[in-house]
Design a protein around this motif. Sequence first.
Motif, mmCIF file in Angstrom:
data_model
loop_
_atom_site.group_PDB
_atom_site.id
_atom_site.type_symbol
_atom_site.label_atom_id
_atom_site.label_comp_id
_atom_site.label_asym_id
_atom_site.label_seq_id
_atom_site.Cartn_x
_atom_site.Cartn_y
_atom_site.Cartn_z
ATOM 1 N N ARG A 161 0.824 -1.211 0.000
ATOM 2 C CA ARG A 161 0.000 0.000 0.000
ATOM 3 C C ARG A 161 0.862 1.267 0.000
ATOM 4 N N GLY A 162 1.985 1.187 -0.705
ATOM 5 C CA GLY A 162 2.852 2.342 -0.848
ATOM 6 C C GLY A 162 3.715 2.647 0.356
ATOM 7 N N ARG A 163 3.724 1.759 1.345
ATOM 8 C CA ARG A 163 4.516 1.968 2.567
ATOM 9 C C ARG A 163 5.407 0.751 2.793
ATOM 10 N N PRO A 164 6.439 0.887 3.622
ATOM 11 C CA PRO A 164 7.244 -0.294 3.952
ATOM 12 C C PRO A 164 6.380 -1.380 4.586
ATOM 13 N N THR A 165 6.626 -2.610 4.212
ATOM 14 C CA THR A 165 5.919 -3.721 4.837
ATOM 15 C C THR A 165 6.284 -3.794 6.320
ATOM 16 N N VAL A 166 5.503 -4.536 7.094
ATOM 17 C CA VAL A 166 5.687 -4.535 8.546
ATOM 18 C C VAL A 166 7.077 -5.029 8.929
ATOM 19 N N HIS A 167 7.568 -6.055 8.271
ATOM 20 C CA HIS A 167 8.891 -6.565 8.653
ATOM 21 C C HIS A 167 10.002 -5.603 8.264
ATOM 22 N N ARG A 168 9.743 -4.705 7.303
ATOM 23 C CA ARG A 168 10.726 -3.671 6.967
ATOM 24 C C ARG A 168 10.615 -2.485 7.927
ATOM 25 N N ALA A 169 9.414 -2.136 8.309
ATOM 26 C CA ALA A 169 9.218 -1.007 9.218
ATOM 27 C C ALA A 169 9.643 -1.354 10.643
ATOM 28 N N TYR A 170 9.531 -2.618 11.018
ATOM 29 C CA TYR A 170 9.902 -3.067 12.369
ATOM 30 C C TYR A 170 11.013 -4.112 12.250
ATOM 31 N N ASP A 171 10.675 -5.360 12.307
ATOM 32 C CA ASP A 171 11.631 -6.439 12.063
ATOM 33 C C ASP A 171 10.834 -7.705 11.814
ATOM 34 N N GLU A 172 11.516 -8.749 11.359
ATOM 35 C CA GLU A 172 10.811 -9.954 10.926
ATOM 36 C C GLU A 172 10.073 -10.630 12.078
ATOM 37 N N ALA A 173 10.708 -10.769 13.227
ATOM 38 C CA ALA A 173 10.062 -11.428 14.358
ATOM 39 C C ALA A 173 8.823 -10.658 14.811
ATOM 40 N N THR A 174 8.926 -9.337 14.858
ATOM 41 C CA THR A 174 7.782 -8.525 15.257
ATOM 42 C C THR A 174 6.642 -8.649 14.252
ATOM 43 N N ALA A 175 6.977 -8.735 12.971
ATOM 44 C CA ALA A 175 5.949 -8.901 11.946
ATOM 45 C C ALA A 175 5.222 -10.228 12.111
ATOM 46 N N ILE A 176 5.954 -11.286 12.407
ATOM 47 C CA ILE A 176 5.318 -12.596 12.630
ATOM 48 C C ILE A 176 4.344 -12.515 13.800
ATOM 49 N N LEU A 177 4.801 -11.920 14.890
ATOM 50 C CA LEU A 177 3.953 -11.805 16.078
ATOM 51 C C LEU A 177 2.767 -10.873 15.827
ATOM 52 N N ALA A 178 2.973 -9.808 15.080
ATOM 53 C CA ALA A 178 1.874 -8.896 14.765
ATOM 54 C C ALA A 178 0.799 -9.624 13.958
ATOM 55 N N GLY A 179 1.219 -10.419 12.978
ATOM 56 C CA GLY A 179 0.252 -11.203 12.212
ATOM 57 C C GLY A 179 -0.494 -12.186 13.095
ATOM 58 N N ASP A 180 0.236 -12.879 13.963
ATOM 59 C CA ASP A 180 -0.405 -13.810 14.902
ATOM 60 C C ASP A 180 -1.460 -13.097 15.739
ATOM 61 N N ALA A 181 -1.102 -11.917 16.237
ATOM 62 C CA ALA A 181 -2.000 -11.182 17.124
ATOM 63 C C ALA A 181 -3.221 -10.638 16.384
ATOM 64 N N LEU A 182 -3.057 -10.205 15.141
ATOM 65 C CA LEU A 182 -4.199 -9.737 14.352
ATOM 66 C C LEU A 182 -5.185 -10.870 14.105
ATOM 67 N N LEU A 183 -4.675 -12.042 13.779
ATOM 68 C CA LEU A 183 -5.542 -13.199 13.548
ATOM 69 C C LEU A 183 -6.309 -13.566 14.812
ATOM 70 N N THR A 184 -5.621 -13.588 15.932
ATOM 71 C CA THR A 184 -6.263 -13.947 17.196
ATOM 72 C C THR A 184 -7.322 -12.928 17.582
ATOM 73 N N LEU A 185 -7.006 -11.660 17.398
ATOM 74 C CA LEU A 185 -7.946 -10.597 17.735
ATOM 75 C C LEU A 185 -9.230 -10.718 16.928
ATOM 76 N N ALA A 186 -9.132 -11.168 15.701
ATOM 77 C CA ALA A 186 -10.308 -11.256 14.830
ATOM 78 C C ALA A 186 -11.420 -12.088 15.463
ATOM 79 N N PHE A 187 -11.061 -13.234 16.025
ATOM 80 C CA PHE A 187 -12.091 -14.108 16.587
ATOM 81 C C PHE A 187 -12.673 -13.515 17.864
ATOM 82 N N GLY A 188 -11.854 -12.778 18.599
ATOM 83 C CA GLY A 188 -12.359 -12.083 19.772
ATOM 84 C C GLY A 188 -13.385 -11.032 19.410
#
Length: 304
Positions: free
Chosen positions: A106-133
């Motif tokens: 979307r014209g911006r750095p991807t999450v792993h570029r803006a933060y780091d790879e491990a944080t991006a993995i955890l952010a994705g995990d947390a977004l998925l979990t939040l969805a069901f909540g």
Amino acid sequence: MSQTVDPCFEKRLAEAAARLETGLSDALSGTAFLVAGAPERLLAAMRHGALDGGKRLRPFLVEESARLFGVEASRAAPVAQALELVHCYSLVHDDLPAMDDDDLRRGRPTVHRAYDEATAILAGDALLTLAFGLIADGAAPGEADARLTLIRLLSREAGAAGMAGGQALDLAAETATLDEVEIARMQAMKTGALIAFAAEAGAILAGASPADRQALRRFGEIVGLAFQLADDLLDETADAATLGKAAGKDASRGKKTLPALRGIDWTRAELDRLVAEAEGLLEPFGERAATLRETARFVARRSR
């Protein structure tokens, strides 16, 4: 592609996206119950991956399929938000070096570029979990059964039998030869599953008949096929500035797509055919389905 999209449609889509943005921002605020106490850096990465994004087509379909049966947008909002979080999680993970290895989204750095790879993995995990909540949280009286049905269905469509399974097939296909049927199956899982869920979700919230649910689901499946075809066509023909992400990566990585297999002219004709089929499915709903018809046209004719 002779028919044009109603000029009012994109305004309606933008208004729905703005409502969704507000809802997601609230859900991802540090004071929201489901994320209260989250590490600040992780929450910031989640917000980077989920906010300020795209056309928000999937949640728009949830709202419009609900409206078709008289369900207000406010009642559909938690499901729309949840679905978008699942989609955003998939993009965060899809961009990782082990997957598509993208630097822009979307014209911006991807999450792993803006933060780091491990944080991006955890952010994705947390977004998925939040969805069901979000789906489970705050159900109105009488909605519990519908919410449980939606949680169960979204679990399937996002998981091994749906989106995640399609992504696995997509990765495996980089070093394999696929025919048209195999490519269509992969894309129906990878992209179509969540769009089919979006179209069916409103009917589920409304307690619609099995026949109406099936018609909306099939409509979503067709829109999903059109969306992926249009996306693959854009990757073949558009540039990075237009797309807001790297262009031409499908071909460079050996991705298997129908435009690459059948050609650009066939793809455009197939998009016209899919729009006609989608419109035919909505005929029993009359003018109530006008916006959904425009959605199918928009998906097939989008330029980014």
